[in-house]
Design a protein around this motif. Structure first.
Motif, PDB file in Angstrom:
ATOM      1  N   ILE A  98       8.928   8.321  -1.892  1.00 54.80           N
ATOM      2  CA  ILE A  98      10.071   8.250  -2.807  1.00 54.80           C
ATOM      3  C   ILE A  98       9.659   7.658  -4.154  1.00 54.80           C
ATOM      4  CG2 ILE A  98      11.036   5.994  -2.051  1.00 54.80           C
ATOM      5  CD1 ILE A  98      13.204   9.034  -2.418  1.00 54.80           C
ATOM      6  N   ARG A  99       8.783   6.642  -4.102  1.00 54.39           N
ATOM      7  CA  ARG A  99       8.209   6.108  -5.348  1.00 54.39           C
ATOM      8  C   ARG A  99       6.689   6.117  -5.208  1.00 54.39           C
ATOM      9  NH1 ARG A  99      13.047   4.090  -4.608  1.00 54.39           N
ATOM     10  NH2 ARG A  99      12.363   2.862  -2.851  1.00 54.39           N
ATOM     11  N   GLU A 100       6.016   6.102  -6.359  1.00 57.33           N
ATOM     12  CA  GLU A 100       4.572   6.281  -6.349  1.00 57.33           C
ATOM     13  C   GLU A 100       3.866   5.209  -5.512  1.00 57.33           C
ATOM     14  OE1 GLU A 100       2.834   6.263 -10.173  1.00 57.33           O
ATOM     15  OE2 GLU A 100       0.908   7.027  -9.446  1.00 57.33           O
ATOM     16  N   LYS A 101       4.339   3.963  -5.647  1.00 60.53           N
ATOM     17  CA  LYS A 101       3.703   2.852  -4.947  1.00 60.53           C
ATOM     18  C   LYS A 101       3.647   3.102  -3.446  1.00 60.53           C
ATOM     19  CE  LYS A 101       4.968  -1.288  -7.234  1.00 60.53           C
ATOM     20  NZ  LYS A 101       5.954  -2.365  -7.202  1.00 60.53           N
ATOM     21  N   ALA A 102       4.751   3.659  -2.928  1.00 61.91           N
ATOM     22  CA  ALA A 102       4.837   3.891  -1.490  1.00 61.91           C
ATOM     23  C   ALA A 102       3.795   4.919  -1.064  1.00 61.91           C
ATOM     24  CB  ALA A 102       6.232   4.373  -1.123  1.00 61.91           C
ATOM     25  N   ALA A 103       3.648   5.976  -1.868  1.00 65.88           N
ATOM     26  CA  ALA A 103       2.697   7.032  -1.531  1.00 65.88           C
ATOM     27  C   ALA A 103       1.263   6.498  -1.586  1.00 65.88           C
ATOM     28  CB  ALA A 103       2.876   8.211  -2.473  1.00 65.88           C
ATOM     29  N   GLN A 104       1.008   5.644  -2.585  1.00 63.95           N
ATOM     30  CA  GLN A 104      -0.360   5.093  -2.731  1.00 63.95           C
ATOM     31  C   GLN A 104      -0.764   4.271  -1.510  1.00 63.95           C
ATOM     32  OE1 GLN A 104       0.026   2.935  -6.331  1.00 63.95           O
ATOM     33  NE2 GLN A 104      -0.607   4.639  -7.640  1.00 63.95           N
ATOM     34  N   LYS A 105       0.212   3.546  -0.974  1.00 65.36           N
ATOM     35  CA  LYS A 105      -0.070   2.678   0.173  1.00 65.36           C
ATOM     36  C   LYS A 105      -0.730   3.457   1.316  1.00 65.36           C
ATOM     37  CE  LYS A 105       2.959  -1.166   0.511  1.00 65.36           C
ATOM     38  NZ  LYS A 105       4.226  -1.667   0.927  1.00 65.36           N
ATOM     39  N   VAL A 106      -0.261   4.684   1.511  1.00 66.32           N
ATOM     40  CA  VAL A 106      -0.771   5.478   2.620  1.00 66.32           C
ATOM     41  C   VAL A 106      -2.239   5.811   2.409  1.00 66.32           C
ATOM     42  CG1 VAL A 106      -0.502   7.636   3.861  1.00 66.32           C
ATOM     43  CG2 VAL A 106       1.488   6.422   2.996  1.00 66.32           C
ATOM     44  N   PHE A 107      -2.573   6.173   1.162  1.00 68.04           N
ATOM     45  CA  PHE A 107      -3.971   6.522   0.921  1.00 68.04           C
ATOM     46  C   PHE A 107      -4.856   5.295   1.053  1.00 68.04           C
ATOM     47  CE2 PHE A 107      -1.955  10.340  -0.717  1.00 68.04           C
ATOM     48  CZ  PHE A 107      -2.719  11.280  -0.043  1.00 68.04           C
ATOM     49  N   SER A 108      -4.294   4.127   0.740  1.00 69.28           N
ATOM     50  CA  SER A 108      -5.140   2.945   0.931  1.00 69.28           C
ATOM     51  C   SER A 108      -5.334   2.681   2.426  1.00 69.28           C
ATOM     52  CB  SER A 108      -4.600   1.759   0.143  1.00 69.28           C
ATOM     53  OG  SER A 108      -3.830   0.931   0.938  1.00 69.28           O
ATOM     54  N   ARG A 109      -4.301   2.928   3.244  1.00 69.89           N
ATOM     55  CA  ARG A 109      -4.477   2.810   4.704  1.00 69.89           C
ATOM     56  C   ARG A 109      -5.533   3.799   5.209  1.00 69.89           C
ATOM     57  NH1 ARG A 109      -1.530  -0.913   4.399  1.00 69.89           N
ATOM     58  NH2 ARG A 109       0.077  -1.551   5.850  1.00 69.89           N
ATOM     59  N   LEU A 110      -5.440   5.042   4.702  1.00 71.26           N
ATOM     60  CA  LEU A 110      -6.402   6.054   5.158  1.00 71.26           C
ATOM     61  C   LEU A 110      -7.814   5.653   4.756  1.00 71.26           C
ATOM     62  CD1 LEU A 110      -4.522   9.411   4.428  1.00 71.26           C
ATOM     63  CD2 LEU A 110      -4.900   8.325   6.638  1.00 71.26           C
ATOM     64  N   GLY A 111      -7.932   5.036   3.564  1.00 74.04           N
ATOM     65  CA  GLY A 111      -9.238   4.567   3.099  1.00 74.04           C
ATOM     66  C   GLY A 111      -9.846   3.576   4.077  1.00 74.04           C
ATOM     67  N   GLU A 112      -8.985   2.734   4.667  1.00 70.13           N
ATOM     68  CA  GLU A 112      -9.488   1.746   5.626  1.00 70.13           C
ATOM     69  C   GLU A 112     -10.068   2.429   6.863  1.00 70.13           C
ATOM     70  OE1 GLU A 112      -6.044  -0.667   6.395  1.00 70.13           O
ATOM     71  OE2 GLU A 112      -5.924  -1.264   4.287  1.00 70.13           O
ATOM     72  N   LEU A 113      -9.624   3.657   7.116  1.00 69.45           N
ATOM     73  CA  LEU A 113     -10.101   4.368   8.315  1.00 69.45           C
ATOM     74  C   LEU A 113     -11.291   5.275   8.023  1.00 69.45           C
ATOM     75  CD1 LEU A 113      -6.688   5.448   9.873  1.00 69.45           C
ATOM     76  CD2 LEU A 113      -8.079   3.485  10.490  1.00 69.45           C
ATOM     77  N   ARG A 114     -11.739   5.284   6.763  1.00 71.73           N
ATOM     78  CA  ARG A 114     -12.877   6.126   6.369  1.00 71.73           C
ATOM     79  C   ARG A 114     -14.050   5.832   7.308  1.00 71.73           C
ATOM     80  NH1 ARG A 114     -14.430   7.754   0.901  1.00 71.73           N
ATOM     81  NH2 ARG A 114     -12.529   6.744   0.241  1.00 71.73           N
ATOM     82  N   PRO A 115     -14.624   6.855   7.908  1.00 69.07           N
ATOM     83  CA  PRO A 115     -15.711   6.590   8.857  1.00 69.07           C
ATOM     84  C   PRO A 115     -16.870   5.853   8.190  1.00 69.07           C
ATOM     85  CG  PRO A 115     -15.041   8.896   8.938  1.00 69.07           C
ATOM     86  CD  PRO A 115     -14.333   8.277   7.772  1.00 69.07           C
TER      87      PRO A 115
END
Ligand code: SAM
Ligand code: SF4
Length: 572
Positions: A125-142
C-alpha cells in the motif's frame, strides 16, 4: 469432521477451535506506540504500555484437524514459517493460508531457520511496506550467492532439478553450457544466468520460499529476477489456487506462480487457523472496484467479489458454536457488499442477520467506503445493541479539490452528511478515519481544510499517512509533488491536533461505565486490558484471577489520548 466433498466451496466442517482452550499463551508484548495514527505499513490496534496481546501459541496453532484423504499430504516433519505485513485483511488471509498448510500436514514454526517452507504475506500500500519484504528476502539470500559464487549441491533436489543438474556445466567465460557432466560441488560464477542453473540454486537451499499478497501481485515474476531463491509468487486474488501451487512445489516443481486477477471467486478454505481466541475475522468481500487515484489495491487484490450470504452466516453460526463471541466482517469496502446469491442481501441486512446469530455478542465491520454508507447502516446499528458502536469511515482529505484529484467520489460536504447520520443516532457511535497528507497538489489551504475537518468531526482515532507514490496509479503522474519534508511537517501537525482532540474526547468519558471484552493481561498483578464496543482500549484493575475472554463492566477513572484507565465494577 471435515467433509472433503466441500473443499474450496464452503466451510462444511467441524471447525475446531484452535485457540482459547485453557489459558491462551501471551506471546506478543505490546509497546508504547504513537498515540494517534501512524505512517507504518499497516493498521494495527493502538498499543499499550506493559500489556500483552493474546495470540495463539505455536503449539495451539498447530492443533488442527487434518483433512484425512483430502488431496496430497506433506512429507513427515514438514514445517512452515509465515510472516504477515499490512492490514487486517492480510492478517486474515494469513489465517487461511496457515489453515491450508496445517490441513496438508505442515506444522507452523516460529523462525525461518526452523522452516521448510518460508512465506511472506506482503503489503504494498505504501512504498516502505513493499521495501520491507525485499529486505526480508535479502536475509534469506543463499550463502553461496552472498559470497559471490553459487555452488551446485546435490541437496534435496527434486526430479526436475536433478535432470537440470546433469545438463548444466560452465564454459571458460562463466557462461552456462549444457553438458552431461555437471557435478555436485561445482562452483558457479555468480553472473551465470541460466534458468536451469537457477532451479539448481533454489533446490540447493532445500527450502521453499514464497511471496504472497500484494507485492507478489504487483511485482509478479520480477521477484524471481530480484530474488532467484524464491520459488512461489502468489497474489491475493489467486489464493484459491494456493493448495494446487503448494502441491506442485511438493512434487518438485521449483517455480510456481498464481498471478491471475481475473476471477469472480473468493478465497474460501476448509480450515482457517484463527489467531485470536475470541474475535474472528471473516472476509465478506474481496478486491476493490473503486479507483482511488493513489491506491494499488484494485491492481493487487483484483475486482470486487462478494461471498454468498448463506455461506457467511453458516460460518458465523459455526464460529459462535465453537466459542467465538465477536466477529469482524472484513472488506476493503465492506459496505459495498453485493450478495451474489438469490437472497440478494444488502450489507445492512447481512449485518442484522449476523447480529442475530445466537452467541454472537459483538459484530464489527471494516472498512466502510463513504459512497456506500447510508442511513440503513446507522438504523441497523441502532436496532442491534450487539453491533458495535464504531464506524471506520476513511475520508483521506478535508478538501473537495483534493478529494476530486483522489477520485474519492464524494465531496467534503457529502462526507459530512454521512457523519451527520451517525451523530444523529440514538446511541453514540465512535467514528474513526484514515487521512493522507501531501497528496500531489495539496496546498496549505487544502491542508487547513483537513485540520478543520478534524475539529468538526471530532474523530475518536485517525490513521494518518504521508502520500506514497505507487506503481501503476494515476496519481503517480500528477504534477506538484509535495516534498517529503513538507509531508512530514503536515503529518506531525495533523497528529498533534488529533491527539488533543482524542484527549478531550476521552476525558469526557471519565466516570462512565463500559462493557469490556478482556483480551490482555499485564505482568503486573491485577492489571488487565480489553476493548470497549467503541473499540477504545481500556486498561483496568481487577483483583480477579482469570478474566481473559470475559465481558466485564469497567468504570473509567482517567483518560489518555489513546486509551482509558478504569476499574472493574462487575461482570457484564
Ligand atoms: N478501502 C479503504 C478506503 O477506501 O478507505 C482503504 C484501504 S487502504 C488498504 C488503507 C489506507 O491506506 C487508505 O485509507 C489510505 O489512507 C492509505 N493509503 C492507500 N494508498 C496510499 C498511498 N499511496 N499513500 C499513502 N497512504 C495510502
Ligand atoms: Fe484503495 Fe480506494 Fe479501493 Fe480503498 S476504495 S481500497 S483506497 S481504491
Amino acid at each position: 469432521m471435515i467433509n472433503c466433498k466441500t473443499m474450496g466451496k464452503s466451510f462444511d466442517i467441524g471447525l475446531e477451535r484452535l485457540t482459547g482452550t485453557g489459558v491462551p499463551a501471551i506471546d506478543a508484548i505490546q509497546e508504547g506506540g504513537v498515540p494517534v495514527g501512524n505512517d507504518a505499513q499497516g493498521k494495527k490496534p493502538p498499543l499499550q504500555d506493559g500489556f500483552a496481546t493474546i495470540r495463539a501459541s505455536t503449539e495451539q496453532k498447530n492443533r488442527t484437524l487434518k483433512p484425512e484423504g483430502c488431496g496430497t499430504q506433506a512429507a513427515e516433519g514438514a514445517t512452515f514459517y509465515l510472516e504477515t505485513f499490512g492490514c487486517q485483511m492480510n492478517d486474515h488471509d494469513s489465517e487461511k493460508v496457515a489453515g491450508v498448510l496445517l490441513g496438508r500436514g505442515y506444522q507452523q514454526v516460529e523462525t525461518p531457520e526452523a522452516a521448510k517452507v518460508i512465506l511472506y504475506n506482503t503489503c504494498s500500500i505504501r512504498e516502505k511496506a513493499a521495501q520491507k519484504v525485499f529486505s526480508r528476502l535479502g536475509e534469506l539470500r543463499p550463502a553461496e550467492e552472498r559470497s559471490g559464487e553459487w555452488r551446485v549441491t546435490s541437496g534435496e533436489l527434486g526430479a526436475e532439478a536433478r535432470e537440470a543438474q546433469a545438463r548444466v556445466s560452465f564454459g571458460s567465460q562463466g557462461k552456462p553450457v549444457l553438458q552431461k557432466n555437471a557435478q555436485p560441488g561445482m562452483a558457479v560464477p555468480r553472473e551465470a544466468n541460466h534458468p536451469s542453473l537457477r532451479k539448481i540454486v533454489n533446490a540447493a537451499g532445500g527450502k521453499i520460499i514464497g511471496v504472497l499478497g500484494c507485492v507478489a501481485q504487483q511485482e509478479g515474476e520480477e521477484i524471481f529476477e530480484r530474488a532467484p531463491w524464491v520459488s512461489l509468487v502468489c497474489g491475493s486474488a489467486s489464493y484459491r489456487k494456493l493448495p494446487q501451487l503448494i502441491a506442485e512445489l511438493e512434487a518438485g516443481n521449483r517455480r510456481v506462480t498464481g498471478l491471475d486477477t481475473d476471477t469472480d471467486e473468493t478465497f474460501e478454505t476448509e480450515i482457517t487457523r484463527r489467531d485470536n481466541p475470541w474475535r474472528a475475522y471473516l472476509t465478506i468481500i474481496e478486491g476493490c472496484d473503486k479507483a482511488c487515484s493513489y491506491c494499488v489495491v484494485p491492481f493487487t487484490r483484483g475486482p470486487e467479489r462478494s461471498r454468498a450470504s448463506a455461506s457467511i452466516l453458516e460460518e458465523v453460526r459455526r464460529l459462535a458454536e465453537s466459542g467465538y463471541s465477536e466477529v469482524q466482517l472484513l472488506g476493503q469496502t465492506v459496505n459495498s457488499y453485493a450478495d451474489p446469491s438469490m437472497r440478494k442481501m444488502r450489507f445492512s441486512e447481512l449485518l442484522a442477520a449476523v447480529a442475530e446469530v445466537s452467541g454472537i455478542r459483538r459484530v464489527r465491520f471494516t472498512t466502510s467506503h463513504p459512497r456506500d454508507f447510508g442511513k440503513d447502516i446507522v438504523e441497523v446499528i441502532e436496532a442491534h445493541p450487539n453491533i458495535c458502536d464504531h464506524v471506520h469511515l476513511p475520508v483521506q482529505s478535508g478538501s473537495t479539490t483534493v478529494l476530486r484529484a483522489m477520485a474519492r467520489t464524494y465531496s467534503r460536504e457529502e462526507y459530512l452528511e454521512k457523519i451527520a447520520l451517525m451523530k444523529a443516532a440514538r446511541r453514540p457511535i465512535s467514528i474513526t478515519t484514515d487521512m493522507i497528507v501531501g497528496f500531489p497538489g495539496e496546498t496549505e489551504k487544502d491542508f487547513e481544510e483537513t485540520l478543520a475537518l478534524l475539529d468538526e468531526v471530532q474523530y475518536d482515532s485517525v490513521f494518518a499517512f504521508k502520500y506514497s507514490p505507487r506503481p501503476n496509479t494515476p496519481s503517480l503522474k500528477m504534477a506538484d509533488a509535495i516534498p517529503e519534508e513538507e509531508k512530514g511537517r503536515r503529518l506531525a501537525i495533523l497528529m498533534d491536533r488529533q491527539r488533543e482532540i482524542q484527549r478531550a474526547q476521552n476525558e469526557k468519558l471519565v466516570g462512565e461505565t463500559f462493557e469490556v471484552l478482556v483480551d490482555g493481561k499485564s505482568r503486573r498483578d491485577n492489571q488487565w486490558s480489553g476493548h470497549t464496543s467503541s473499540n477504545r482500549v481500556m486498561n483496568f484493575t481487577s483483583p480477579e484471577r482469570e478474566l481473559l475472554g470475559d465481558y466485564v463492566q469497567v468504570k473509567v477513572v482517567s483518560a489518555m489520548p489513546n486509551s482509558l484507565v478504569g476499574e472493574m465494577v462487575g461482570r457484564a
